[in-house]
Design an enzyme around this catalytic site. Structure first.
Site, PDB file in Angstrom:
ATOM      1  N   GLY A   1     -10.856 -21.451 -11.198  1.00 45.26           N
ATOM      2  CA  GLY A   1     -12.051 -22.020 -10.577  1.00 45.26           C
ATOM      3  C   GLY A   1     -11.760 -22.450  -9.145  1.00 45.26           C
ATOM      4  O   GLY A   1     -11.000 -21.794  -8.420  1.00 45.26           O
TER       5      GLY A   1
ATOM      6  N   GLU B   1       3.538   2.154   1.857  1.00 49.67           N
ATOM      7  CA  GLU B   1       4.249   3.253   1.166  1.00 49.67           C
ATOM      8  C   GLU B   1       3.268   4.276   0.571  1.00 49.67           C
ATOM      9  O   GLU B   1       3.502   4.845  -0.496  1.00 49.67           O
ATOM     10  CB  GLU B   1       5.253   2.702   0.157  1.00 49.67           C
ATOM     11  CG  GLU B   1       6.297   1.855   0.882  1.00 49.67           C
ATOM     12  CD  GLU B   1       7.602   1.657   0.170  1.00 49.67           C
ATOM     13  OE1 GLU B   1       7.954   2.484  -0.673  1.00 49.67           O
ATOM     14  OE2 GLU B   1       8.283   0.671   0.492  1.00 49.67           O
TER      15      GLU B   1
ATOM     16  N   GLN C   1     -10.360 -16.765 -10.643  1.00 53.10           N
ATOM     17  CA  GLN C   1     -11.575 -17.087 -11.409  1.00 53.10           C
ATOM     18  C   GLN C   1     -11.268 -18.084 -12.532  1.00 53.10           C
ATOM     19  O   GLN C   1     -12.018 -19.041 -12.743  1.00 53.10           O
ATOM     20  CB  GLN C   1     -12.161 -15.780 -11.989  1.00 53.10           C
ATOM     21  CG  GLN C   1     -13.568 -15.919 -12.525  1.00 53.10           C
ATOM     22  CD  GLN C   1     -14.590 -16.174 -11.419  1.00 53.10           C
ATOM     23  OE1 GLN C   1     -14.322 -15.966 -10.249  1.00 53.10           O
ATOM     24  NE2 GLN C   1     -15.756 -16.662 -11.805  1.00 53.10           N
ATOM     25  N   ILE C   2     -10.160 -17.876 -13.211  1.00 56.58           N
ATOM     26  CA  ILE C   2      -9.772 -18.781 -14.304  1.00 56.58           C
ATOM     27  C   ILE C   2      -9.473 -20.181 -13.760  1.00 56.58           C
ATOM     28  O   ILE C   2      -9.815 -21.192 -14.369  1.00 56.58           O
ATOM     29  CB  ILE C   2      -8.559 -18.204 -15.081  1.00 56.58           C
ATOM     30  CG1 ILE C   2      -8.993 -16.955 -15.866  1.00 56.58           C
ATOM     31  CG2 ILE C   2      -7.933 -19.242 -16.013  1.00 56.58           C
ATOM     32  CD1 ILE C   2      -7.863 -16.134 -16.454  1.00 56.58           C
TER      33      ILE C   2
ATOM     34  N   THR D   1      -1.194   4.758   0.923  1.00 59.70           N
ATOM     35  CA  THR D   1      -2.381   4.060   0.402  1.00 59.70           C
ATOM     36  C   THR D   1      -2.755   4.619  -0.976  1.00 59.70           C
ATOM     37  O   THR D   1      -2.267   5.678  -1.387  1.00 59.70           O
ATOM     38  CB  THR D   1      -3.583   4.297   1.342  1.00 59.70           C
ATOM     39  OG1 THR D   1      -3.817   5.721   1.381  1.00 59.70           O
ATOM     40  CG2 THR D   1      -3.333   3.783   2.759  1.00 59.70           C
TER      41      THR D   1
ATOM     42  N   ARG E   1       7.957   4.261  -3.909  1.00 55.88           N
ATOM     43  CA  ARG E   1       6.704   3.942  -4.609  1.00 55.88           C
ATOM     44  C   ARG E   1       6.967   3.305  -5.976  1.00 55.88           C
ATOM     45  O   ARG E   1       6.154   2.522  -6.455  1.00 55.88           O
ATOM     46  CB  ARG E   1       5.836   5.206  -4.696  1.00 55.88           C
ATOM     47  CG  ARG E   1       5.267   5.540  -3.325  1.00 55.88           C
ATOM     48  CD  ARG E   1       4.696   6.929  -3.162  1.00 55.88           C
ATOM     49  NE  ARG E   1       4.334   7.108  -1.747  1.00 55.88           N
ATOM     50  CZ  ARG E   1       4.091   8.283  -1.179  1.00 55.88           C
ATOM     51  NH1 ARG E   1       4.161   9.386  -1.892  1.00 55.88           N
ATOM     52  NH2 ARG E   1       3.771   8.343   0.101  1.00 55.88           N
TER      53      ARG E   1
HETATM   54  N1  CAA Z   1       7.645  14.519  -2.154  1.00 61.89           N
HETATM   55  C1  CAA Z   1       8.429  15.446  -1.564  1.00 61.89           C
HETATM   56  N2  CAA Z   1       7.970  16.264  -0.589  1.00 61.89           N
HETATM   57  C2  CAA Z   1       6.697  16.113  -0.211  1.00 61.89           C
HETATM   58  C3  CAA Z   1       5.822  15.151  -0.772  1.00 61.89           C
HETATM   59  C4  CAA Z   1       6.356  14.344  -1.804  1.00 61.89           C
HETATM   60  N3  CAA Z   1       5.617  13.386  -2.396  1.00 61.89           N
HETATM   61  N4  CAA Z   1       4.618  15.263  -0.181  1.00 61.89           N
HETATM   62  C5  CAA Z   1       4.716  16.225   0.742  1.00 61.89           C
HETATM   63  N5  CAA Z   1       5.966  16.749   0.722  1.00 61.89           N
HETATM   64  C6  CAA Z   1       6.516  17.818   1.536  1.00 61.89           C
HETATM   65  C7  CAA Z   1       5.861  19.161   1.242  1.00 61.89           C
HETATM   66  O1  CAA Z   1       6.530  19.831   0.174  1.00 61.89           O
HETATM   67  C8  CAA Z   1       6.040  19.884   2.561  1.00 61.89           C
HETATM   68  O2  CAA Z   1       7.385  20.315   2.701  1.00 61.89           O
HETATM   69  P1  CAA Z   1       7.778  21.851   2.995  1.00 61.89           P
HETATM   70  O3  CAA Z   1       6.840  22.342   4.069  1.00 61.89           O
HETATM   71  O4  CAA Z   1       9.204  21.786   3.410  1.00 61.89           O
HETATM   72  O5  CAA Z   1       7.562  22.573   1.723  1.00 61.89           O
HETATM   73  C9  CAA Z   1       5.859  18.773   3.581  1.00 61.89           C
HETATM   74  O6  CAA Z   1       6.159  17.544   2.892  1.00 61.89           O
HETATM   75  C10 CAA Z   1       4.461  18.683   4.159  1.00 61.89           C
HETATM   76  O7  CAA Z   1       3.580  18.532   3.095  1.00 61.89           O
HETATM   77  P2  CAA Z   1       2.043  18.922   3.195  1.00 61.89           P
HETATM   78  O8  CAA Z   1       1.893  20.282   3.780  1.00 61.89           O
HETATM   79  O9  CAA Z   1       1.464  18.669   1.838  1.00 61.89           O
HETATM   80  O10 CAA Z   1       1.552  17.873   4.290  1.00 61.89           O
HETATM   81  P3  CAA Z   1       0.160  17.142   4.435  1.00 61.89           P
HETATM   82  O11 CAA Z   1       0.076  16.691   5.833  1.00 61.89           O
HETATM   83  O12 CAA Z   1      -0.962  17.951   3.875  1.00 61.89           O
HETATM   84  O13 CAA Z   1       0.287  15.869   3.437  1.00 61.89           O
HETATM   85  C11 CAA Z   1       1.085  13.686   2.843  1.00 61.89           C
HETATM   86  C12 CAA Z   1       1.395  15.050   3.441  1.00 61.89           C
HETATM   87  C13 CAA Z   1       1.392  13.750   1.338  1.00 61.89           C
HETATM   88  C14 CAA Z   1      -0.337  13.229   3.031  1.00 61.89           C
HETATM   89  C15 CAA Z   1       2.076  12.768   3.564  1.00 61.89           C
HETATM   90  O14 CAA Z   1       1.765  12.763   4.943  1.00 61.89           O
HETATM   91  C16 CAA Z   1       2.108  11.359   3.047  1.00 61.89           C
HETATM   92  O15 CAA Z   1       2.726  11.087   2.017  1.00 61.89           O
HETATM   93  N6  CAA Z   1       1.475  10.407   3.793  1.00 61.89           N
HETATM   94  C17 CAA Z   1       1.613   9.008   3.522  1.00 61.89           C
HETATM   95  C18 CAA Z   1       2.761   8.440   4.296  1.00 61.89           C
HETATM   96  C19 CAA Z   1       3.212   7.130   3.756  1.00 61.89           C
HETATM   97  O16 CAA Z   1       3.391   6.936   2.572  1.00 61.89           O
HETATM   98  N7  CAA Z   1       3.469   6.186   4.663  1.00 61.89           N
HETATM   99  C20 CAA Z   1       3.984   4.930   4.307  1.00 61.89           C
HETATM  100  C21 CAA Z   1       4.754   4.375   5.448  1.00 61.89           C
HETATM  101  S1  CAA Z   1       6.287   3.727   5.011  1.00 61.89           S
HETATM  102  C22 CAA Z   1       6.047   2.111   4.604  1.00 61.89           C
HETATM  103  O17 CAA Z   1       4.970   1.681   4.315  1.00 61.89           O
HETATM  104  C23 CAA Z   1       7.298   1.370   4.585  1.00 61.89           C
HETATM  105  C24 CAA Z   1       7.254  -0.072   4.667  1.00 61.89           C
HETATM  106  O18 CAA Z   1       7.635  -0.634   5.683  1.00 61.89           O
HETATM  107  C25 CAA Z   1       6.963  -0.876   3.448  1.00 61.89           C
END
Ligand code: CAA
Length: 380
Positions: free
Chosen positions: A339, A363, A336-337, A365, A243
């Protein structure tokens, strides 16, 4: 608090700027138009050490810090955000995680050529039914002797067509939920590993994005990254650093839009003067400059925290959330600048808008960044 860059950081920034102007800019428009991958440019970025910037020299990387990486990413993305994302995925989503959590075998065999830019990497987490809700992995892996067999599908994979090594996140034990997720390094050409067609995208068109398919794809056990059941933690921790890279890409797009606007405003005449002399335009430029500066400061703060070995999860999410919003806003203001000229391909600025939008999506939303920020805030 020190706002001075080191000599080395300034040198990296300068090198990136010169490379972007001399090697990337001349072909950026055409590659965007025909959606052509920048093979030669990626090769040269590897020779410069820009494909494994933060990897230690022990594994053939440049051994630089995250601040230098951010400065280079901004310069490259100012000129071509497609090249920016190719570089960002290899550096922060592939090399970083392999050095931190890969076995000695993985580092010797795969990290070294990735860090030198001889090989290209991809990060395969997203699936048709697991995007933001990333724990819901449908791609499975089961053990068979000394190997694991992968079945399923990934989509929206940056570098999907051109990568040599793919980090593939799989559900290896359904009963354990996200603690039953395992990540494998899968080599291009492995039997059973295929890909879909190249996506025809709105922006970052010179980078390739496609789906990946796995049909009884057999991968050696030694290609597990970190360990069985740690695949989700691997993906989340890797994305925190990723990120910062995307925030830097967004800063580059925003600054590119600002620079183009300044240049145009100084030559375009209206009401008997250059439009740069009109307050309507000056206010737009001033607002853009404030936003670019704030986005860069947030991004550099996250990078500096990471370099200092401090917590940076919240700051990386804040940087990506804000910088991506600023990239879209500055691209719109730049049009916009300009035009009517801003609305046609010839004047380049419409590409900033098309390229900027994805930074609010991949990475994680903007909505996911808010989830991450809020959860971190509420931990205190
Ligand atoms: N850093 C480290 N660990 C994290 C974390 C973070 N930012 N966010 C969650 N975790 C860990 C939690 O600690 C937990 O671990 P443990 O159970 O071992 O303690 C585990 O992940 C699960 O977390 P949650 O219970 O909070 O899970 P959730 O389902 O409620 O939420 C989420 C998780 C944050 C929404 C996660 O699913 C997420 O980040 N989603 C987005 C995924 C993403 O960014 N995808 C992008 C695709 S890659 C891409 O785009 C690449 C490309 O080609 C350019």
């Amino acid at each position: 608090m020190n706002f001075e860059f080191t000599e080395e950081q300034l040198m990296i920034q300068q090198t990136a700027r010169e490379f972007a102007e001399s090697e990337i800019a001349p072909t950026a428009v055409e590659r965007d138009k025909i959606a052509e991958f920048p093979y030669e440019i990626v090769k040269k970025l590897g020779e410069l050490g820009f494909m494994g910037m933060m990897v230690s020299p022990q594994y053939d990387g440049a051994g630089l810090d995250t601040v230098s990486y951010v400065l280079a990413m901004i310069e490259i993305s100012k000129v071509d955000a497609s090249v920016g994302v190719i570089m960002s995925v290899n550096n922060s989503l592939v090399c970083y995680g392999l050095e931190k959590w890969g076995s000695d075998y993985i580092k010797e065999t795969y990290l070294k050529p990735l860090a030198k830019g001889e090989k290209l990497g991809a990060f395969a987490l997203s699936e048709p039914e697991a995007g933001s809700d990333a724990t819901k992995q449908h791609t499975t892996a089961y053990k068979e002797g000394d190997s694991w067999v992968i079945n399923g599908m990934k989509n929206w994979i940056t570098n999907g067509l051109n990568a040599d090594y793919h980090l593939v996140v799989t559900q290896s034990d359904k009963d354990k939920g996200h603690h039953g997720i395992t990540t494998f390094l899968v080599e291009k050409g492995t039997p059973g590993f295929g890909h879909g067609v190249k996506e025809d995208k709105l922006g970052i068109r010179s980078s390739d994005t496609c789906s990946l398919t796995f049909e009884n794809c057999k991968v050696p056990e030694k290609n597990i990254v970190w360990e069985v059941g740690k695949g989700f933690n691997f993906a989340m921790n890797t994305l925190n650093g990723g990120r910062i890279g995307i925030a830097a890409q967004a800063c580059g797009i925003a600054e590119g839009a600002l620079d183009a606007s300044k240049k145009y405003a100084k030559v375009r005449k209206a009401f008997g003067t250059e439009i740069a002399n009109l307050q309507a335009i000056q206010f737009k430029l001033a607002d853009m400059a404030v936003k670019v500066e704030a986005a860069k400061l947030l991004t550099l703060e996250a990078a500096a925290l990471k370099d200092a070995g401090k917590k940076y999860v919240k700051e990386a999410a804040m940087a990506k959330l804000y910088a991506s919003k600023v990239a879209v806003e500055c691209a719109l203001e730049s049009i916009q600048i300009h035009g009517g000229y801003g609305y046609v391909r010839e004047y380049l600025v419409e590409r900033f808008l098309r390229d900027a939008k994805i930074t609010e999506i991949y990475e994680g939303t903007s909505e996911i960044q808010r989830v991450v920020i809020a959860r971190e805030l509420l931990k205190d």
